[in-house]
Write a protein that holds these residues in place. Structure first.
Motif, PDB file in Angstrom:
ATOM      1  N   SER A  50       0.805  -1.223   0.000  1.00 44.83           N
ATOM      2  CA  SER A  50       0.000   0.000   0.000  1.00 44.83           C
ATOM      3  C   SER A  50       0.837   1.272   0.000  1.00 44.83           C
ATOM      4  N   GLY A  51       2.125   1.163   0.274  1.00 46.92           N
ATOM      5  CA  GLY A  51       3.002   2.332   0.333  1.00 46.92           C
ATOM      6  C   GLY A  51       3.119   2.943   1.710  1.00 46.92           C
ATOM      7  N   GLU A  52       2.307   2.470   2.675  1.00 41.79           N
ATOM      8  CA  GLU A  52       2.323   3.035   4.025  1.00 41.79           C
ATOM      9  C   GLU A  52       3.680   2.856   4.697  1.00 41.79           C
ATOM     10  N   ALA A  53       4.221   1.635   4.650  1.00 43.13           N
ATOM     11  CA  ALA A  53       5.512   1.379   5.290  1.00 43.13           C
ATOM     12  C   ALA A  53       6.624   2.157   4.605  1.00 43.13           C
ATOM     13  N   ALA A  54       6.574   2.275   3.286  1.00 37.85           N
ATOM     14  CA  ALA A  54       7.597   3.027   2.560  1.00 37.85           C
ATOM     15  C   ALA A  54       7.544   4.506   2.922  1.00 37.85           C
ATOM     16  N   LEU A  55       6.340   5.045   3.122  1.00 39.67           N
ATOM     17  CA  LEU A  55       6.214   6.446   3.537  1.00 39.67           C
ATOM     18  C   LEU A  55       6.864   6.669   4.898  1.00 39.67           C
ATOM     19  N   LYS A  56       6.658   5.746   5.832  1.00 37.56           N
ATOM     20  CA  LYS A  56       7.280   5.868   7.151  1.00 37.56           C
ATOM     21  C   LYS A  56       8.802   5.815   7.020  1.00 37.56           C
ATOM     22  N   TYR A  57       9.275   4.961   6.136  1.00 35.60           N
ATOM     23  CA  TYR A  57      10.717   4.848   5.897  1.00 35.60           C
ATOM     24  C   TYR A  57      11.274   6.174   5.378  1.00 35.60           C
ATOM     25  N   LEU A  58      10.572   6.793   4.427  1.00 38.65           N
ATOM     26  CA  LEU A  58      11.039   8.065   3.874  1.00 38.65           C
ATOM     27  C   LEU A  58      10.920   9.188   4.902  1.00 38.65           C
ATOM     28  N   ALA A  59       9.843   9.185   5.680  1.00 42.16           N
ATOM     29  CA  ALA A  59       9.658  10.231   6.686  1.00 42.16           C
ATOM     30  C   ALA A  59      10.794  10.229   7.698  1.00 42.16           C
ATOM     31  N   ASN A  60      11.345   9.044   7.966  1.00 43.68           N
ATOM     32  CA  ASN A  60      12.474   8.936   8.879  1.00 43.68           C
ATOM     33  C   ASN A  60      13.627   9.822   8.440  1.00 43.68           C
ATOM     34  N   TYR A  61      13.870   9.882   7.146  1.00 43.95           N
ATOM     35  CA  TYR A  61      15.022  10.624   6.650  1.00 43.95           C
ATOM     36  C   TYR A  61      14.803  12.132   6.643  1.00 43.95           C
ATOM     37  N   LEU A  62      13.561  12.570   6.882  1.00 45.15           N
ATOM     38  CA  LEU A  62      13.332  14.011   7.007  1.00 45.15           C
ATOM     39  C   LEU A  62      13.901  14.538   8.316  1.00 45.15           C
ATOM     40  N   VAL A  63      13.958  13.696   9.323  1.00 44.06           N
ATOM     41  CA  VAL A  63      14.377  14.154  10.654  1.00 44.06           C
ATOM     42  C   VAL A  63      15.555  13.364  11.193  1.00 44.06           C
ATOM     43  N   LYS A  64      15.769  12.183  10.636  1.00 43.47           N
ATOM     44  CA  LYS A  64      16.810  11.322  11.175  1.00 43.47           C
ATOM     45  C   LYS A  64      18.186  11.871  10.828  1.00 43.47           C
ATOM     46  N   PRO A  65      19.007  12.168  11.841  1.00 47.66           N
ATOM     47  CA  PRO A  65      20.370  12.596  11.532  1.00 47.66           C
ATOM     48  C   PRO A  65      21.167  11.402  11.020  1.00 47.66           C
ATOM     49  N   PRO A  66      22.326  11.633  10.415  1.00 52.09           N
ATOM     50  CA  PRO A  66      23.130  10.496   9.954  1.00 52.09           C
ATOM     51  C   PRO A  66      23.460   9.507  11.062  1.00 52.09           C
ATOM     52  N   LEU A  67      23.518  10.011  12.306  1.00 46.26           N
ATOM     53  CA  LEU A  67      23.847   9.131  13.436  1.00 46.26           C
ATOM     54  C   LEU A  67      23.056   9.587  14.655  1.00 46.26           C
ATOM     55  N   HIS A  68      22.447   8.640  15.355  1.00 50.96           N
ATOM     56  CA  HIS A  68      21.723   8.966  16.578  1.00 50.96           C
ATOM     57  C   HIS A  68      22.660   8.824  17.775  1.00 50.96           C
ATOM     58  N   GLU A  69      22.399   9.627  18.789  1.00 50.02           N
ATOM     59  CA  GLU A  69      23.248   9.620  19.981  1.00 50.02           C
ATOM     60  C   GLU A  69      23.355   8.238  20.623  1.00 50.02           C
ATOM     61  N   CYS A  70      22.278   7.465  20.548  1.00 53.27           N
ATOM     62  CA  CYS A  70      22.299   6.152  21.214  1.00 53.27           C
ATOM     63  C   CYS A  70      23.263   5.184  20.537  1.00 53.27           C
ATOM     64  N   GLN A  71      23.726   5.500  19.325  1.00 50.12           N
ATOM     65  CA  GLN A  71      24.669   4.624  18.634  1.00 50.12           C
ATOM     66  C   GLN A  71      26.114   4.835  19.101  1.00 50.12           C
ATOM     67  N   ILE A  72      26.381   5.936  19.789  1.00 48.14           N
ATOM     68  CA  ILE A  72      27.739   6.228  20.236  1.00 48.14           C
ATOM     69  C   ILE A  72      28.070   5.393  21.470  1.00 48.14           C
ATOM     70  N   GLN A  73      29.117   4.604  21.374  1.00 47.91           N
ATOM     71  CA  GLN A  73      29.518   3.715  22.458  1.00 47.91           C
ATOM     72  C   GLN A  73      30.572   4.329  23.370  1.00 47.91           C
ATOM     73  N   HIS A  74      31.498   5.088  22.782  1.00 48.44           N
ATOM     74  CA  HIS A  74      32.589   5.652  23.576  1.00 48.44           C
ATOM     75  C   HIS A  74      33.188   6.838  22.826  1.00 48.44           C
ATOM     76  N   ALA A  75      33.618   7.816  23.578  1.00 49.89           N
ATOM     77  CA  ALA A  75      34.289   8.972  22.989  1.00 49.89           C
ATOM     78  C   ALA A  75      35.299   9.513  23.979  1.00 49.89           C
ATOM     79  N   ASP A  76      36.488   9.874  23.473  1.00 54.78           N
ATOM     80  CA  ASP A  76      37.502  10.499  24.302  1.00 54.78           C
ATOM     81  C   ASP A  76      38.139  11.647  23.520  1.00 54.78           C
ATOM     82  N   ALA A  77      39.268  12.121  23.981  1.00 55.27           N
ATOM     83  CA  ALA A  77      39.893  13.282  23.346  1.00 55.27           C
ATOM     84  C   ALA A  77      40.419  12.984  21.953  1.00 55.27           C
TER      85      ALA A  77
END
Length: 359
Positions: free
Chosen positions: A227-254
């Motif tokens: 029906s295209g409903e799931a594909a629309l949700k997939y595309l809508a994600n990219y309107l707001v989804k940054p390339p990387l979400h904060e929850c994906q970051i495991q560790h960061a240092d200097a």
């Protein structure tokens, strides 16, 4: 954590690349660092129990990982009302790896050409009576990243399995719910149209393209999506989804940043890059100023209201009314849990707040 990483490594990144950094990237970073901080001001709330609460304004920049959820919900609600009672397809067009650096160096003309010519290539094949013999209504969206933040520009098209006859007097249904057009022919048509556009409109860019690009096969994927409903949700994600979400970051240092991502098969991976490389990968996906990532073509275009009305009549279809998402309620008191009342606003912080990082 993402904001802190960008703030920590930006000075070194700016010192290394200086004036080579596009102004759009500087503006994006400025917005992200100021988002939901005293720099943008906010609101004051008070509870009956006497407790006060402050909320700071969002920056509303499309590259900001904290913003955009409301805009995506509104866009999705509007697009749902434009889904017809027919099968849909999600069509994805990519370009050879040899073009990626050239596209990154001149994003605005390349991005616009990718959207326009890929949609045009599909319209060309759909107009052939052998496949459909009708005009399509297309929703096109540009995406530029892979799951590990690498640069990979490609275009998604949401396409109905049917179209409007050339005389506008009948709806032409697709011949097969699982087939739209041949992928190989669509890829070749896309390559030919893009080559012709570059020759005519951007001859200097055309001269930069290696000759072998026009001889190698390009890749296009055509998938039925019901029906295209799931594909629309997939595309809508990219309107707001940054390339990387904060929850994906495991560790960061200097020095380094480690983050996780899933590949196309769903397998989890960890990758570690330097802080400078992380900033580069994140900012390279900031779009040029004023560029419209989502575009509509054919009878989905803004100037095609008469054709859209004709299609609704031919299909005897009345779309649902689009309802705006309800506004967010006032915050709850962190002490007693009751709804708090707005009692005032907070002024913006002095102009120099955190700006020293962006010089």
């Amino acid at each position: 954590m993402l904001t802190e990483i960008l703030a920590a490594h930006w000075p070194a990144y700016a010192a290394k690349f200086g004036r080579l950094i596009p102004p759009e990237q500087r503006a994006a970073l400025r917005a992200i660092l100021r988002c939901r901080t005293p720099a943008l001001g906010g609101h004051r709330y008070r509870c009956a129990c006497g407790r006060e609460h402050f909320t700071y304004h969002s920056c509303n920049h499309r590259a900001c990982p904290r913003c955009g959820q409301d805009d995506a919900a509104l866009w999705l609600a509007q697009q749902r009302t434009r889904l017809l009672p027919v099968p849909y397809f999600l069509v994805t067009g990519t370009v050879p790896e040899e073009l990626r650096e050239l596209i990154r160096a001149a994003m605005k003309p390349w991005y616009g050409a990718l959207l326009k010519e890929f949609a045009g290539a599909l319209q060309d094949l759909a107009a052939d009576p052998k496949y459909l013999g009708a005009q399509l209504g297309l929703t096109a969206m540009l995406q530029t990243w892979t799951r590990d933040l690498r640069y990979h520009p490609h275009v998604h098209l949401l396409v109905p399995g049917g179209g409007l006859a050339p005389n506008h007097l009948r709806w032409v249904p697709g011949k097969d719910a699982g087939f739209l057009v041949p992928q190989v022919k669509l890829a070749a048509r896309f390559k030919g149209r893009l080559k012709a556009w570059l020759k005519q409109h951007e001859p200097e860019l055309f001269q930069q393209v290696p000759t072998k690009v026009w001889w190698m096969p390009w890749v296009v994927d055509v998938q039925p999506v019901g029906s295209g409903e799931a594909a629309l949700k997939y595309l809508a994600n990219y309107l707001v989804k940054p390339p990387l979400h904060e929850c994906q970051i495991q560790h960061a240092d200097a020095q380094n940043v480690t983050f996780r991502y899933r590949d196309n098969q769903g397998t989890q991976h960890l990758t570690t890059v330097s802080g400078l490389e992380f900033v580069r990968r994140f900012l390279q996906h900031v779009l040029p100023r004023g560029f419209q990532r989502v575009r509509h073509y054919g009878w989905r275009g803004a100037a095609a209201k008469a054709r859209w009305a004709r299609i609704l009549a031919l299909l005897d279809w009345r779309p649902a009314i689009s309802l705006k998402p309800a506004p967010l309620p006032p915050p709850k008191c962190p002490g007693c849990g009751k709804t708090m009342c707005l009692i005032g606003t907070l002024p913006r912080a002095p102009t120099g707040w955190r700006v020293e990082l962006l010089r």
